[in-house]
Design a protein around this motif. Sequence first.
Motif, short mmCIF file in Angstrom:
data_model
loop_
_atom_site.label_atom_id
_atom_site.label_comp_id
_atom_site.label_asym_id
_atom_site.label_seq_id
_atom_site.Cartn_x
_atom_site.Cartn_y
_atom_site.Cartn_z
N LYS A 51 55.82 43.67 46.59
CA LYS A 51 55.16 42.78 45.62
C LYS A 51 53.73 43.23 45.36
O LYS A 51 53.30 43.32 44.20
CB LYS A 51 55.17 41.34 46.12
CG LYS A 51 56.50 40.63 46.00
CD LYS A 51 56.34 39.12 46.15
CE LYS A 51 55.80 38.75 47.50
NZ LYS A 51 55.70 37.27 47.66
N ALA A 52 53.00 43.50 46.43
CA ALA A 52 51.60 43.91 46.28
C ALA A 52 51.49 45.23 45.52
O ALA A 52 50.64 45.38 44.62
CB ALA A 52 50.94 44.03 47.65
N ALA A 53 52.36 46.18 45.86
CA ALA A 53 52.31 47.49 45.19
C ALA A 53 52.69 47.38 43.72
O ALA A 53 52.08 48.03 42.86
CB ALA A 53 53.25 48.46 45.90
N LEU A 54 53.68 46.55 43.42
CA LEU A 54 54.13 46.40 42.03
C LEU A 54 53.08 45.69 41.19
O LEU A 54 52.89 46.02 40.01
CB LEU A 54 55.46 45.65 41.99
CG LEU A 54 56.67 46.47 42.46
CD1 LEU A 54 57.88 45.57 42.69
CD2 LEU A 54 57.01 47.57 41.46
N ILE A 55 52.40 44.73 41.77
CA ILE A 55 51.31 44.06 41.05
C ILE A 55 50.23 45.08 40.68
O ILE A 55 49.72 45.11 39.55
CB ILE A 55 50.72 42.92 41.89
CG1 ILE A 55 51.72 41.76 41.96
CG2 ILE A 55 49.39 42.43 41.29
CD1 ILE A 55 51.33 40.68 42.95
N ALA A 56 49.91 45.94 41.64
CA ALA A 56 48.89 46.97 41.38
C ALA A 56 49.34 47.93 40.29
O ALA A 56 48.57 48.33 39.42
CB ALA A 56 48.59 47.72 42.67
N ALA A 74 48.03 48.89 36.12
CA ALA A 74 47.60 50.24 35.73
C ALA A 74 48.02 50.55 34.30
O ALA A 74 48.87 49.89 33.71
CB ALA A 74 48.21 51.27 36.69
N ALA A 75 47.43 51.55 33.73
CA ALA A 75 47.74 51.94 32.35
C ALA A 75 49.02 52.76 32.29
O ALA A 75 49.37 53.48 33.22
CB ALA A 75 46.57 52.75 31.78
N GLU A 76 49.73 52.63 31.16
CA GLU A 76 50.91 53.44 30.85
C GLU A 76 51.99 53.33 31.94
O GLU A 76 52.62 54.33 32.31
CB GLU A 76 50.51 54.90 30.65
CG GLU A 76 49.54 55.10 29.49
CD GLU A 76 49.17 56.56 29.28
OE1 GLU A 76 49.69 57.41 30.04
OE2 GLU A 76 48.38 56.84 28.39
N ILE A 77 52.20 52.13 32.41
CA ILE A 77 53.26 51.89 33.39
C ILE A 77 54.40 51.14 32.71
O ILE A 77 54.19 50.22 31.93
CB ILE A 77 52.71 51.06 34.58
CG1 ILE A 77 51.74 51.90 35.40
CG2 ILE A 77 53.83 50.55 35.46
CD1 ILE A 77 52.37 53.09 36.09
#
Length: 221
Positions: free
Chosen positions: A162-167, A171-174
């Motif tokens: 969850k934490a990684a996906l929120i980060a 981000a740009a162009e994800i």
Amino acid sequence: MRSQFDRQLQKLKTEMIAMGLLCRMAIDKASKALLHCDTSMARELPELLAHIDQKEREIEAICLQLLLQQQPVARDLRTVSAAMKMVTDIERIGDQSADLAEIIAMGHITAIPKTLPMEKMALSVIKMVTDSIDSFVSQDEDEARAVLRYDDVVDGCFNECKAALIALLQAAEIDGEAMLDLLMISKYFERIGDHAVNIAKWVIFSVTGTIVQDEHAAQTD
């Protein structure tokens, strides 16, 4: 009469092992499809799920035969009753493996970000499912309780995801759609772990006669 009951009980345990192995295969296949972004492998799950459903019906028939014809008492009754509860959770594990494979088959996920502990999470739930069913066959209370504790590992992986996906979403162009798919997949893995916890709790009941009520509350959806 007792020898006949023992033979049927051993058959029940053998079929539980077989159903557990099918579920492990389903999780493993779905996990490999995810890690390799292989949509064709993901589409193979429905056939495996059909075998799991068939195994569930066979086990339920054995349990009913034991209850109606053999009239087990005390611990034997708990063992058979626990098995009938367990197969529901095992079948749901198969369903959720197919659900996450269905997400993979859509093809939105083309790579797994290195910050996501997906492989660790997949291996962890496979361990939980395997150990929970093994503990039933061996009637090992300690092994079942170890499954309850190990659920913390899966919960930790889910929180990391969850934490990684929120980060990543910030981000740009994800690809937001792929990230949401990965979040859903991590949730399915967590639920598989919850069902393994349920199985372990029924094992403890079959051995001790006590229903476990603790902080490891498992989902049943």
